[in-house]
Design a protein around this motif. Sequence first.
Motif, PDB file in Angstrom:
ATOM      1  N   ARG A 125      52.377  43.756  34.084  1.00  9.62           N
ATOM      2  CA  ARG A 125      51.958  42.403  33.101  1.00  9.62           C
ATOM      3  C   ARG A 125      50.874  41.940  34.075  1.00  9.62           C
ATOM      4  O   ARG A 125      49.974  41.242  33.168  1.00  9.62           O
ATOM      5  CB  ARG A 125      53.093  41.566  33.084  1.00  9.62           C
ATOM      6  N   LEU A 126      50.823  41.866  35.273  1.00 10.20           N
ATOM      7  CA  LEU A 126      49.739  41.438  35.971  1.00 10.20           C
ATOM      8  C   LEU A 126      48.409  41.944  35.789  1.00 10.20           C
ATOM      9  O   LEU A 126      47.438  41.281  35.507  1.00 10.20           O
ATOM     10  CB  LEU A 126      49.965  41.064  37.441  1.00 10.20           C
ATOM     11  N   GLU A 128      47.825  43.639  32.876  1.00  9.99           N
ATOM     12  CA  GLU A 128      47.412  43.208  31.593  1.00  9.99           C
ATOM     13  C   GLU A 128      46.734  41.914  31.280  1.00  9.99           C
ATOM     14  O   GLU A 128      45.952  41.637  30.733  1.00  9.99           O
ATOM     15  CB  GLU A 128      48.406  43.662  30.509  1.00  9.99           C
ATOM     16  N   ASP A 129      47.452  40.820  32.195  1.00  9.82           N
ATOM     17  CA  ASP A 129      46.763  39.554  32.165  1.00  9.82           C
ATOM     18  C   ASP A 129      45.384  39.433  32.645  1.00  9.82           C
ATOM     19  O   ASP A 129      44.701  38.823  32.083  1.00  9.82           O
ATOM     20  CB  ASP A 129      47.703  38.724  32.805  1.00  9.82           C
ATOM     21  N   ARG A 131      43.308  41.872  32.401  1.00 11.53           N
ATOM     22  CA  ARG A 131      42.616  42.734  31.513  1.00 11.53           C
ATOM     23  C   ARG A 131      41.849  43.921  32.346  1.00 11.53           C
ATOM     24  O   ARG A 131      40.925  44.348  31.993  1.00 11.53           O
ATOM     25  CB  ARG A 131      41.421  41.888  30.642  1.00 11.53           C
TER      26      ARG A 131
END
Length: 273
Positions: A125-126, A128-129, A131
Motif C-alpha cells: 500500500r505504501l 502504491e501510494d 506510485r
Amino acid sequence: MASRRRPRGSSSSSANLAKHMKEMAKAMKEQAQATTLMAQQLSIGDRDSNIPRLEAGQTRTNFADFKMIGPPEFRRALDPDIAKEWLAEMEKVFKIFPCTKEQQVSYATFMLKVDAEFLWHGARRLLEDARTDISWATFKEAFYKKYFSLSVRESKEIEFLQLRQDRMSITEYIEKFERLCKFFAMYKANSDEKWKCMKYQGGLRAEVLTAIAPLEIQEFSSLVIKCQVIEECTKKLALERSEAFKKRQLNQESSQQSPQKKAFHGKLIRRQP
C-alpha cells in the motif's frame, strides 16, 4: 426395356463418402476458428498493456505450473539468514520457470503466509501510494527492509568488514564471505568486482596473501580458484617441512644416544670382577 438395377453396395459407399466429407469439412472449419481465435488473443495480448509482455525465450505459464515446482512458503522469521535463504530459493525457482517480472512478484508474494503476508500488504500500500513501480527489484528491497532491521544490518556490516580467514580454510572463508557480502552489498553502491576482490584479499592469511597479491586478480571467481590452489600448495609444503623436521630430530636423538650407550657399556665392563 427393363430398367437396370444399381448395386446396393454403390449407394451405401457413396453415402459413407458424403458423410466422411462433411465430417472433414466440419473439423477443418473448427480448426480454422480455433486458429483465428488464438491469433486474436495473441494480438490482443500484445496490444493490451494490462497483459505483461513476454521476454525472449519465455512462454505463457500459469500459477498451477508454478505450484507444481514446489516453491517454499515463508512465514515471519527472526533469523535474517532464513529470510535470505527463502529469497534465494525463490530466485532459483524463477531461473527454471519462465514467467514475467510482474508474475514473479505475484507468485512470490502468494507464498508469504501469516505475518509475512500481512506485512507485505502494508508495504505494498505504501508503494502504491507513492506510485512506485512494484517490480521484482522493488519487492526485494522492501523485503530486505522488513526482515533486516537497522541494528541487524549494522551488525552484519561490522562482521563483514572485520572478517578474517584466521584458522578457516579457503572454502570456509569464501562461504562466510559470500554470505555476509550479500547483506553488505544490498546497501552499498560500490560493491563491484574489483572492490570485492580487494576486500577478500585483505582477510587472507599471510602465506596465501603474499602469493596471491602480486597477481593483481580483479575477477572474483578467478581469485577464489587461485587461492584454493595456493592453499593446497601451502599445505603440501608445510607437510614436507614437518616430515623433514621430524627426520632431523630423530637423527639428532640417535646421534646423541650412541656415545652415552658406549660410555654406559664401558662402565659395565669395568665393574665386572
